[in-house]
Scaffold this active site. Sequence first.
Site, PDB file in Angstrom:
ATOM      1  N   TYR A  53      -3.780   7.852   3.638  1.00  0.00           N
ATOM      2  CA  TYR A  53      -3.130   7.379   1.559  1.00  0.00           C
ATOM      3  C   TYR A  53      -3.244   9.241   0.930  1.00  0.00           C
ATOM      4  O   TYR A  53      -3.545  10.412   1.244  1.00  0.00           O
ATOM      5  CB  TYR A  53      -4.378   7.342   1.419  1.00  0.00           C
ATOM      6  CG  TYR A  53      -4.983   5.463   1.551  1.00  0.00           C
ATOM      7  CD1 TYR A  53      -3.711   5.128   2.231  1.00  0.00           C
ATOM      8  CD2 TYR A  53      -6.262   4.850   0.920  1.00  0.00           C
ATOM      9  CE1 TYR A  53      -3.328   3.750   2.785  1.00  0.00           C
ATOM     10  CE2 TYR A  53      -5.477   3.477   1.390  1.00  0.00           C
ATOM     11  CZ  TYR A  53      -4.855   2.823   2.359  1.00  0.00           C
ATOM     12  OH  TYR A  53      -4.799   1.639   3.077  1.00  0.00           O
ATOM     13  N   PHE A 239       1.909  -6.528  -3.927  1.00  0.00           N
ATOM     14  CA  PHE A 239       2.266  -4.282  -4.743  1.00  0.00           C
ATOM     15  C   PHE A 239       2.959  -4.764  -6.612  1.00  0.00           C
ATOM     16  O   PHE A 239       3.656  -4.479  -6.807  1.00  0.00           O
ATOM     17  CB  PHE A 239       3.425  -4.286  -4.071  1.00  0.00           C
ATOM     18  CG  PHE A 239       3.294  -3.314  -2.748  1.00  0.00           C
ATOM     19  CD1 PHE A 239       1.790  -3.568  -1.816  1.00  0.00           C
ATOM     20  CD2 PHE A 239       4.001  -1.963  -2.098  1.00  0.00           C
ATOM     21  CE1 PHE A 239       1.951  -2.555  -1.048  1.00  0.00           C
ATOM     22  CE2 PHE A 239       3.982  -1.861  -0.974  1.00  0.00           C
ATOM     23  CZ  PHE A 239       2.914  -2.158  -0.404  1.00  0.00           C
TER      24      PHE A 239
END
Length: 348
Positions: A53, A239
Amino acid sequence: MKTTQLGTSGLQVSKVCLGTMTFGEQNSEADAHSQLDYAMERGINFIDTAEMYPVMPRAETQGATERFIGSWLKKTGKRGAVVLATKVAGPNPALHWVRGGANNLDAGNIAAAVETSLRRLQTDHIDLYQLHWPSRNVPIFGATAFEPEKERASVAIEDTLAALGKLVDAGKIGHIGVSNESAWGVSEFTKQAEMKGLPRIATIQNLYNLTARSFETSLLDETCFRENVGLLAYSPLAFGQLSGKYLDNPAAVGRLTIFPPTWSPRYLRPSVLAAVKQYAQLARENGMTPAQLALAWCYSRWFVASTIIGATSLVQLKENIDAFETTLPADVIAAIDAIHARVPNPGQ
């Protein structure tokens, strides 16, 4: 905020987990620290991150998320108050900047990943260490069918468990979990652990939201129930689609507009948009926001140990946490199931 035990681990975590994959891309270090402070104030003690990430993955930003969490832990001194989870990347040549792209789940790669994560997180141990995706061929990230012709060389599950066991013995990780796994994978991990006296997985971090409910139909729910493996549900808002913001404004700022459409095409499918429209209408007809409906659904599922939420602002984070207090009436649940029957798993 309610808490629960993760499998047989003994870890007591909040039913809502703070996901952090926006830290370092969509969120600055100051933003990240503010979110961590607010989450703690609201009773969240569970933080999830990963070595790859933030997203979308780039060599220039890789590791920033863990660094931001590490600087917060150092600044606040709250390491003992949080359950810290991170993940090791599996094989993916596209991520060539992570240990050369091989990233397989062997002893050398896992040990290197743990050491790097510990330095970035500024801690001497990781409470829950997860395999981000399997070494072997398995349909993930939008693939829906197993394809034998895609078989590849992979690290045996018992070898991965043995590598993790050494790190548990060394005190560098406390417990282990898998992610993007199948029912067969969970069964094999638990079998090998029992047969060879190796660490037992406590969790599985898999996709679960109103547009992606295959956890319920792939035998994973029964497998995890019988093996006492807790689901950490990720992407509960698909999302951001299930928040309704793109429905209201297709140009709304978010992952689906600032990143290339090739990165997350499943959430742009016409069938996903059709389902989102129906779920949003149902929410608004019942005095809820679309995000509130979608998150309350995840929070209420019996097999979800903790739901991983992410946000790019404190306003979003507050709404996501507040949704935990929402109880869905029986008729709304029935309406959700009716929509699901009409448009089953379009975001899987």
